[in-house]
Design an enzyme around this catalytic site. Structure first.
Site, PDB file in Angstrom:
ATOM      1  N   ASP A  96     -43.628  -0.311  29.558  1.00 25.97           N
ATOM      2  CA  ASP A  96     -44.201   0.075  28.398  1.00 25.97           C
ATOM      3  C   ASP A  96     -44.823   1.415  28.602  1.00 25.97           C
ATOM      4  O   ASP A  96     -45.164   1.884  29.858  1.00 25.97           O
ATOM      5  CB  ASP A  96     -45.547  -0.716  28.296  1.00 25.97           C
ATOM      6  CG  ASP A  96     -45.021  -2.115  27.585  1.00 25.97           C
ATOM      7  OD1 ASP A  96     -44.014  -1.969  26.896  1.00 25.97           O
ATOM      8  OD2 ASP A  96     -45.874  -3.170  27.813  1.00 25.97           O
ATOM      9  N   ASP A 134     -46.885  -6.925  27.211  1.00 22.04           N
ATOM     10  CA  ASP A 134     -48.564  -7.374  27.275  1.00 22.04           C
ATOM     11  C   ASP A 134     -48.639  -8.337  26.250  1.00 22.04           C
ATOM     12  O   ASP A 134     -49.638  -9.162  26.087  1.00 22.04           O
ATOM     13  CB  ASP A 134     -49.343  -6.194  27.440  1.00 22.04           C
ATOM     14  CG  ASP A 134     -48.693  -5.186  26.539  1.00 22.04           C
ATOM     15  OD1 ASP A 134     -48.007  -5.453  25.506  1.00 22.04           O
ATOM     16  OD2 ASP A 134     -49.331  -3.860  26.365  1.00 22.04           O
ATOM     17  N   ASP A 176     -43.657 -10.671  23.830  1.00 19.21           N
ATOM     18  CA  ASP A 176     -43.012 -10.162  24.934  1.00 19.21           C
ATOM     19  C   ASP A 176     -42.601 -11.257  25.997  1.00 19.21           C
ATOM     20  O   ASP A 176     -41.856 -11.047  26.875  1.00 19.21           O
ATOM     21  CB  ASP A 176     -44.105  -9.226  25.828  1.00 19.21           C
ATOM     22  CG  ASP A 176     -44.043  -7.808  25.256  1.00 19.21           C
ATOM     23  OD1 ASP A 176     -43.162  -7.547  24.350  1.00 19.21           O
ATOM     24  OD2 ASP A 176     -45.039  -7.077  25.331  1.00 19.21           O
TER      25      ASP A 176
HETATM   26  P1  ATP Z   1     -46.358   0.177  24.289  1.00 18.74           P
HETATM   27  O1  ATP Z   1     -45.154  -0.536  23.956  1.00 18.74           O
HETATM   28  O2  ATP Z   1     -45.841   1.244  25.152  1.00 18.74           O
HETATM   29  O3  ATP Z   1     -47.359  -0.454  24.640  1.00 18.74           O
HETATM   30  P2  ATP Z   1     -47.443   0.921  21.654  1.00 18.74           P
HETATM   31  O4  ATP Z   1     -48.989   0.378  22.293  1.00 18.74           O
HETATM   32  O5  ATP Z   1     -47.490   2.059  20.984  1.00 18.74           O
HETATM   33  O6  ATP Z   1     -46.504   1.080  23.012  1.00 18.74           O
HETATM   34  P3  ATP Z   1     -47.447  -1.287  19.716  1.00 18.74           P
HETATM   35  O7  ATP Z   1     -48.729  -1.607  20.135  1.00 18.74           O
HETATM   36  O8  ATP Z   1     -46.408  -2.027  19.570  1.00 18.74           O
HETATM   37  O9  ATP Z   1     -46.582  -0.397  20.816  1.00 18.74           O
HETATM   38  O10 ATP Z   1     -47.399  -0.247  18.714  1.00 18.74           O
HETATM   39  C1  ATP Z   1     -46.553   0.080  17.877  1.00 18.74           C
HETATM   40  C2  ATP Z   1     -47.009   1.200  16.683  1.00 18.74           C
HETATM   41  O11 ATP Z   1     -47.797   0.598  15.810  1.00 18.74           O
HETATM   42  C3  ATP Z   1     -47.837   2.278  17.494  1.00 18.74           C
HETATM   43  O12 ATP Z   1     -47.000   3.135  17.552  1.00 18.74           O
HETATM   44  C4  ATP Z   1     -48.707   2.583  16.018  1.00 18.74           C
HETATM   45  O13 ATP Z   1     -47.913   3.425  15.266  1.00 18.74           O
HETATM   46  C5  ATP Z   1     -48.975   1.313  15.566  1.00 18.74           C
HETATM   47  N1  ATP Z   1     -50.263   0.729  15.971  1.00 18.74           N
HETATM   48  C6  ATP Z   1     -50.628   0.627  17.218  1.00 18.74           C
HETATM   49  N2  ATP Z   1     -51.701  -0.071  17.328  1.00 18.74           N
HETATM   50  C7  ATP Z   1     -52.191  -0.298  16.028  1.00 18.74           C
HETATM   51  C8  ATP Z   1     -53.379  -0.782  15.332  1.00 18.74           C
HETATM   52  N3  ATP Z   1     -54.324  -1.366  15.691  1.00 18.74           N
HETATM   53  N4  ATP Z   1     -53.145  -0.850  13.954  1.00 18.74           N
HETATM   54  C9  ATP Z   1     -52.395  -0.384  13.227  1.00 18.74           C
HETATM   55  N5  ATP Z   1     -51.122   0.239  13.790  1.00 18.74           N
HETATM   56  C10 ATP Z   1     -51.162   0.132  15.100  1.00 18.74           C
END
Ligand code: ATP
Length: 875
Positions: free
Chosen positions: A325, A610, A614
């Site tokens: 990630d 995480d 997953d």
């Molecule tokens: P990784 O997979 O590297 O942990 P990530 O944290 O960006 O990446 P996700 O948490 O799945 O992956 O988030 C995907 C997308 O959703 C983000 O790029 C963002 O645009 C949106 N996002 C993340 N957190 C929030 C939230 N709390 N509320 C609304 N949208 C969110």
């Protein structure tokens, strides 16, 4: 009595706690005393005494006991006593090893024990699940495992996977209403049960039963202590050891026949055959693996990698792809808001002016559509969201005030498939649904835009402008969230289908800098022949910008969006994955396909995860890696390794440890088998050339006990070889017994065998002594001394496949030096102290004979080092 599911939540609370208030700390303590820990009782562990006696069940030990009895009957009391001492010491060593290995495993398990969020003293805190007690209020969110049984007190779209209890694999949507009449477990929608986990939503529940009183406790009755399955290496060595033992026993039987045929007494011949079998059979193989693995896992735990399945340690050594990630693993997960985009203008965070209505509105919405909080200076929740409340605090606009003013009356929680989150509030008399999420996702659901206080229809030009701005932010490696809102009917509870027809409000861009160690760790991966791959839910351009900075991506073409692989067949994907280093906008199903594609290409894949979704990808990966700090309980449960610092560099360090442990185990085995082979060769030679037997049984037992196990264990603790991460990963399916490995054992054994026989012949024929002083006893004494000392020296030969003895590395393993010195002192005492000669069947050596023994034993070092040198040059 009324069941909890038939009551309202308040009634349930009164029934359990006697009041409608949460438990005080004092009541918690009382309940903990009354109900005990929240644990399923495990079957009683074996006691040390039991483990000690189990050592005597071993086939070889039984043979030895028989040998001791026969020696006693044959009036050879010394041998009988020595054999009994040997058996006892062996059993003590075996017990210590087993107990230590068990302790180390259970301490690892304790380190990754599940946690729960409970209300204590008016605050939500995280505690070990075993401390949860009846009457506690436990908070749940997606990815949490339910730590006890209880009645729901709050429910925001909770879906719970109860398959472990009911067999129903679909998530059950929960409901707060009391149920009339009797309901089966699966139908008690207002209850949650231990052993299930949250797949979606948020909520809290009142604990009604814990530990063995929970539904799962009733089914499980007594949990079998989950003893760790043998690792593939252990299984492989066990079966090899068994085959080898049969071969050696056959050889010993033959030898017994020959000796009796030559006129030796059957008793003596039997004792010798037994001793040879004991010395030659590598009974320590799989226990060496256990010890080295358990020491290794302790070291890894200190370096922030907790191993949950021992198999993972071996697998780590041959990892060839690490899919990681981005957020928090490669980056710091310390987000700060850098820029706003509102009313068509980019505004740096430092210049935000909350007297401007649109800017204030964006700030307000970013704190309302947000689950994070700060308690006692500690940030609780998703760093993306804490960044938003931190900005508010900086601008003197506290999230607590805003949330107090506009309470949330409904919500649709965030999930990484949908990439959106919505909450509903009454703002200035109007009910509004406030939504934030990934820009591309939200833009598809926009029908209007708010600009300079005006709301108007959203045009193609608006879309292009916002996309261009998003691109600009992303190229700087910023993570961007879009914000929108819509009016809803009063008290309306929206569903997924209502997340459309929004009015666009603005963008917030935040920075999540790469971890300092990431660059070095990525470079190390590449030089170790391991492909690092970034898999993220974030925007492609943001991900590519960060990946470039840390060295994962060289060319923009190596980045793609998860959706690209949707249309590919598995066959196409297999070739595609090799070209890609960054996957953006990935959903959990993509992760599984990516892992499988790499595995189909014969790779061993480590994959981090995480979130709640997953778990399947973590199980599919050869090494599933969960995040100890930010990871969900479900992901930790599915993983074979948990990182206590969520850091990519820790995975690389764990791979290095895995490689080292595997190499050390190999070196130990090489040491054991070559020494045993040397002894057999010497006996074989004597038997073929009709010489007297070169060893007394007690010699072989002494060697087996004292000069065998200790250096073998010490070799297992050898420090890292500096070249370890410059080599390619070990092929996954490569058996430990490769041709070159067996070759090394053969050469080592030959060298030891030849020097031992030379010593025997020197003593037997009385070379270097006055004429006629040679004897079978002198020969046997010198052969015993040489075999024993040669094996001790050979320990240094087995440190590495490279010739390292004449380098500074020779002194880098204090355990090996200790084992060597101890062995050398013991053998010298046995050879030189006359009082021991009767027992050990030796005769006193002159100093020149003693040095002949040392010299012959030492020859093994230059000889083997030279062969290693030649072999390295040939490569
Ligand atoms: P990784 O997979 O590297 O942990 P990530 O944290 O960006 O990446 P996700 O948490 O799945 O992956 O988030 C995907 C997308 O959703 C983000 O790029 C963002 O645009 C949106 N996002 C993340 N957190 C929030 C939230 N709390 N509320 C609304 N949208 C969110």
């Amino acid at each position: 009595m009324q069941e909890y599911y038939q009551m309202t939540d308040q009634q349930a609370r009164e029934a359990v706690n006697g009041t409608s208030q949460p438990l005080t700390d004092d009541q918690v303590r009382k309940n903990q005393e009354k109900f005990g820990p929240n644990e399923l009782v495990e079957e009683k562990k074996k006691s040390v005494v039991q483990i000690f006696f189990e050592q005597f069940k071993d086939f070889l030990v039984i043979i030895l006991i028989a040998a001791a009895i026969i020696s006693g009957i044959l009036d050879d009391l010394e041998s009988a006593i020595v054999i009994l001492i040997v058996i006892t010491i062996n059993a003590i060593l075996g017990t210590v090893q087993t107990v230590k290995a068990e302790q180390s495993l259970s301490s690892l398990k304790a380190m990754s024990a599940p946690e729960a969020k409970v209300l204590r003293g008016g605050k939500v805190i995280k505690i070990p699940s075993r401390d949860v007690t009846v009457g506690d209020q436990v908070f749940l969110e997606a990815g949490d495992s339910v730590p006890a049984d209880g009645r729901l007190l709050e429910n925001a779209g909770l879906k719970i996977d109860e398959s472990a209890l009911t067999g129903e694999s679909l998530g059950v949507e929960k409901d707060m209403d009391p149920i009339e009449g009797q309901a089966a477990l699966g139908d008690r929608l207002n209850m949650v049960y231990s052993g299930s986990f949250v797949t979606y939503g948020r909520g809290s529940f009142l604990v009604t039963s814990i530990g063995m009183n929970t539904e799962v406790g009733k089914i499980a009755t007594l949990l079998k202590t989950t003893s760790e399955k043998q690792t593939p290496l252990q299984a492989n060595l066990d079966s090899f050891g068994k085959k080898l033992s049969i071969l050696i026993l056959a050889f010993c039987a033959l030898l017994f026949g020959i000796s009796v045929y030559r006129g030796e007494s059957a008793g003596d011949a039997f004792l010798f055959a037994v001793a040879l079998a004991v010395a030659a059979i590598p009974e320590a193989l799989s226990s060496i693996v256990t010890i080295v693995l358990s020491f290794g896992t302790q070291k890894m735990a200190k370096e922030h990698a907790i191993i949950r399945k021992l198999q993972a340690v071996e697998g780590l050594g041959s990892v060839s792809v690490i899919c990681s990630d981005k957020t928090g693993t490669l980056t710091q997960n310390k987000m700060t808001v850098e820029d706003y985009y509102v009313d068509g203008t980019r505004i740096p965070a430092a210049d935000i002016d909350i007297s401007q209505p649109s800017q204030m509105q964006l700030l307000r919405d970013s704190m309302l559509c947000n689950d994070s909080a700060i308690a006692e200076g500690k940030e609780i929740g998703d760093p993306t969201e804490t960044a938003l409340i931190n900005l508010g605090l900086k601008l003197d606009c506290s999230y607590e005030t805003v949330r107090g003013q506009y309470p949330r009356f409904s919500e649709i929680p965030f999930d990484s498939d949908r990439k959106l989150m919505s909450t509903c509030h009454v703002i200035d008399g109007t009910s509004l649904m406030v939504t934030k999420g990934a820009v591309d996702v939200l833009l598809k659901r926009i029908s209007h835009i708010q600009e300079n206080g005006q709301r108007r229809e959203f045009t193609e030009a608006d879309r292009e402008k916002i996309e261009a701005q998003n691109m600009e932010f992303s190229k700087d490696g910023l993570r961007v969230l879009a914000f929108a809102y819509k009016e809803i009917p009063e008290g309306f509870s929206p569903g997924f289908d209502d997340e459309k027809d929004f009015t666009f409000l603005g963008l917030i861009a935040m920075m999540d800098p790469p971890r300092e160690e990431s660059m070095g760790a990525v470079a190390e991966c590449i030089s170790a022949g391991i492909k690092p791959v970034m898999i993220t839910g974030d925007h492609k351009i943001t991900a590519a910008a960060i990946a470039k900075r840390i060295g994962i991506l060289k060319d923009e073409n190596e980045a793609c969006e998860g959706a690209v692989i949707d249309s590919m067949s598995d066959e196409e994907l297999k070739d595609f994955v090799e070209k890609i280093s960054v996957y953006a906008r990935v959903s959990p199903e993509h992760k599984i396909r990516i892992v499988r594609a790499w595995q189909d290409k014969d790779n061993i894949v480590a994959m981090t995860g995480d979130g709640v979704n997953d778990a399947p990808a973590l199980k599919q990966a050869d090494i599933g890696v969960a995040m100890g700090i930010t990871g969900s309980e479900v992901s930790k449960d599915a993983a074979s390794m948990v990182l206590t610092d969520d850091n990519f560099a820790t995975i690389v360090k764990a791979v290095e440890n895995g490689r080292n442990i595997y190499q050390n185990i190999k070196n130990s085995i090489q040491f054991l088998l070559s020494g045993n082979f040397g002894a057999i060769l010497a006996v074989l030679y004597a038997s073929i050339t009709a010489l007297p037997v070169p060893f007394a049984p007690v010699h072989l037992l002494f060697i087996n006990l004292l000069t065998d196990s200790l250096p073998a264990i010490a070799l297992g603790l050898e420090p890292h070889n500096p070249d370890l991460m410059n080599e390619k990963p070990r092929p996954a399916r490569e058996s430990i017994l490769t041709k070159s490995f067996l070759g090394r054992i053969g050469i080592g054994g030959l060298s030891i065998g030849i020097t031992t026989m030379a010593a025997f012949l020197i003593g037997y024929h009385g070379v270097f002594t006055a004429a006629g002083e040679g004897s079978a006893l002198l020969g046997s004494t010198m052969a015993f001394g040489t075999l024993c000392t040669a094996r001790l020296f050979h320990g240094f030969n087995c440190k590495s496949n490279k010739p390292v003895v004449f380098t500074s590395r020779v002194f880098n393993n204090p355990y090996l030096i200790g084992a060597f010195l101890l062995g050398l002192v013991l053998i010298t005492v046995v050879l030189m102290v006359p009082g021991l000669h009767e027992i050990f069947k030796v005769q006193t050596l002159t100093l020149s004979q003693l040095f002949t023994v040392y010299g012959l034993a030492f020859i093994n070092i230059p000889v083997i080092q030279l062969i290693k040198k030649i072999m390295t040059i040939k490569k």
